[in-house]
Design an enzyme around this catalytic site. Sequence first.
Site, PDB file in Angstrom:
ATOM      1  N   SER A 247      -1.233   4.484   5.945  1.00 27.92           N
ATOM      2  CA  SER A 247      -1.063   5.184   4.670  1.00 27.92           C
ATOM      3  C   SER A 247      -0.889   6.676   4.921  1.00 27.92           C
ATOM      4  O   SER A 247      -1.288   7.196   5.971  1.00 27.92           O
ATOM      5  CB  SER A 247      -2.301   4.956   3.788  1.00 27.92           C
ATOM      6  OG  SER A 247      -2.273   5.772   2.630  1.00 27.92           O
TER       7      SER A 247
ATOM      8  N   TYR B  28     -11.514   4.864   1.170  1.00 26.07           N
ATOM      9  CA  TYR B  28     -10.170   4.355   1.449  1.00 26.07           C
ATOM     10  C   TYR B  28      -9.535   5.151   2.590  1.00 26.07           C
ATOM     11  O   TYR B  28      -8.981   4.578   3.535  1.00 26.07           O
ATOM     12  CB  TYR B  28      -9.305   4.462   0.191  1.00 26.07           C
ATOM     13  CG  TYR B  28      -7.860   4.042   0.386  1.00 26.07           C
ATOM     14  CD1 TYR B  28      -7.503   2.697   0.292  1.00 26.07           C
ATOM     15  CD2 TYR B  28      -6.864   4.975   0.635  1.00 26.07           C
ATOM     16  CE1 TYR B  28      -6.169   2.308   0.465  1.00 26.07           C
ATOM     17  CE2 TYR B  28      -5.534   4.597   0.809  1.00 26.07           C
ATOM     18  CZ  TYR B  28      -5.200   3.258   0.722  1.00 26.07           C
ATOM     19  OH  TYR B  28      -3.893   2.879   0.897  1.00 26.07           O
TER      20      TYR B  28
END
Length: 256
Positions: free
Chosen positions: A147, A160
Site C-alpha cells: 500500500s 493498518y
Amino acid sequence: MSHPLFDVTGKVALVTGSSRGIGLALAKGLLEAGCTVVLNGRDTVALETARKELADTFGAAVAAEAFDVTDSTAVAGAVTRIEDRAGPIDILVNNTGAQRRAPFVDFTDEEWHGLLDTNLTSAFLVGREVARRMVPRGHGKIINICSLQSEAVRPGIAPYSATKGGLKMLTKGMCADLGPYGIQVNGIGPGYFDTELTSALVADEEFSAWVRKRTPAGRWGKVEDLVGALLFLSSPASDFVNGQLLYVDGGMLSVL
C-alpha cells in the site's frame, strides 16, 4: 504481438481475497493474459458469484477455493487441493486485506489483532506454504499487495499502516530467503483507489478533492491501473527484479 518476456500463458495463479475489488481485477487481468486462476475468499457466496462471472468469459481457466488465509492448517490443505486440481502454482498474489479507521487511542485489541492477522499473517502463511513447493521446482513469482501506507501515513490508520509496512519488509525478507531458489518476491503499492472498501471516502467530496489535488495524475486510481504492474511482476520480464515495491499511486508519494 506482445513481447515474449511478458508471456504468462498457461501459468497457474492463486489470488487471495479475490471475490471483489482489487483482487477480482487482478484475477481478471491474469485470466486475460492466459493464466489459469484460482480465486480465494472466505465468503463462499461472494466467491462463487465472482467465479461464475469470470467463467462466463474464461470458462474452465477460472476456479475457486474457499479457505481462511489466517489459518495455517486451512492454508496447507487448500494449497494441496489447488495443486492437485489445477497444477503447480507459478504465481501467488497475496491480496487479502482489511481496513479499520479510528483514533489511535480508540483502537481495540481485537481490531489490532484482526488487522495483523488479515493483512500480514495471511501473506506469511500462504507465502510460506506456496514457497515450500516452489523451492524444489526452482522458480516462482510471489506478489504481495502492499500500500501507499507501507511508506506514508494519515491519522486514524496506525495499525493498518503498521501491517502494510510490515508486509513491505516481509517482501524483502522473502526475497532474501527465496531468491537463491529462482523465486522472485515483489510488492505492489496501490495509492488511493476507487473500490468497495473506499466508497465512503470517494463519496466524501472534501476528501475526494484532496486526493485529486494531492495526486499528480489528478484522479483516484481505477483497479485496472494495477494490472500492468502485476503482469510485469508475474512474467519473465521481472526475472532479475526482486524485493522491490512498485508503487502505483499516480505519483502521490513523489510530491509534497
